[in-house]
Design an enzyme around this catalytic site. Sequence first.
Site, PDB file in Angstrom:
ATOM      1  CG  ASP A   9      -1.750   1.196   1.393  1.00 46.61           C
ATOM      2  OD1 ASP A   9      -2.365   1.599   0.388  1.00 46.61           O
ATOM      3  OD2 ASP A   9      -1.805   1.761   2.499  1.00 46.61           O
ATOM      4  CG  LEU A  10       1.663   5.692  -1.822  1.00 45.25           C
ATOM      5  CD1 LEU A  10       3.142   5.363  -1.995  1.00 45.25           C
ATOM      6  CD2 LEU A  10       1.142   6.469  -3.031  1.00 45.25           C
ATOM      7  CG  ASP A  11      -1.727   7.658   0.628  1.00 44.06           C
ATOM      8  OD1 ASP A  11      -1.113   8.725   0.703  1.00 44.06           O
ATOM      9  OD2 ASP A  11      -2.280   7.260  -0.414  1.00 44.06           O
ATOM     10  CB  THR A 106      -2.200   3.348  -3.880  1.00 42.34           C
ATOM     11  OG1 THR A 106      -2.853   4.394  -3.166  1.00 42.34           O
ATOM     12  CG2 THR A 106      -2.069   3.762  -5.341  1.00 42.34           C
ATOM     13  CB  SER A 107      -7.442   3.184  -2.230  1.00 43.29           C
ATOM     14  OG  SER A 107      -7.591   1.866  -1.767  1.00 43.29           O
ATOM     15  CE  LYS A 138      -5.329  -1.357  -1.468  1.00 43.81           C
ATOM     16  NZ  LYS A 138      -4.192  -0.605  -0.889  1.00 43.81           N
ATOM     17  CG  ASP A 163      -2.081   2.147   6.660  1.00 47.25           C
ATOM     18  OD1 ASP A 163      -2.545   3.196   7.154  1.00 47.25           O
ATOM     19  OD2 ASP A 163      -2.182   1.871   5.452  1.00 47.25           O
TER      20      ASP A 163
END
Length: 219
Positions: A9-11, A106-107, A138, A163
């Site tokens: 994931d990114l953020d 990522t979303s 997601k 996360d």
Amino acid sequence: MTYSGFLFDLDGTLVDSLPAVERAWSSWGARHGIAAEEILQFIHGKQAITSLRHFMPGQPEAAIQAEFRALEQDEAQDTAGVRALPGAHALLTALDTQQIPWAIVTSGSVPVAHARHKAAGLPLPTVFITAEQVEKGKPAPDPYLLGAAKLGLAPQQCVVVEDAPAGILSGLDARCAVIALNASAETPRLQETLFQLRSLAALQVTPQAEGGFRLSLKA
């Protein structure tokens, strides 16, 4: 257990973008008479369009899309305070050195995700999955299934690092091994994750002579 690739994931996983996220969504909430706390409890790990549809029930899709475009522009332009999370740069650099494939899943949309990735100064992934590439975001498993496929791997060969509860559920339902990073103790199915970490710096990746890698925690 031996694995062959990573899906990050990114953020909140590779990048600390929380101040920028809070600024953009709190401003949007203020314009629409919705408390920032209510919004911030819902949005993490989900596509922005999903959150907007949640907070704009009964509104025409054209109106929702207009709000999305404005919010996307705000988030893409505001990268103040966006930075790599501890251990992220070193881990990704090590994976590249060891020729271990990895992707970002990522979303976020392309403008937002690429702006934050650039602001954090992270290495470029071979695969970058964004909201535009999946019909169901997601917590559906689709993003991580696509990420694995783009790496040429089966989901079971991949380790997801996440996360947010929505992302953790997405990874688990994709049948990937999942590492939970700074996840709340109330996260559903947290007991099914491989590790629960506070920092990526704690993760030890050991390449195997026969191919793939094993995971452990640094002493």
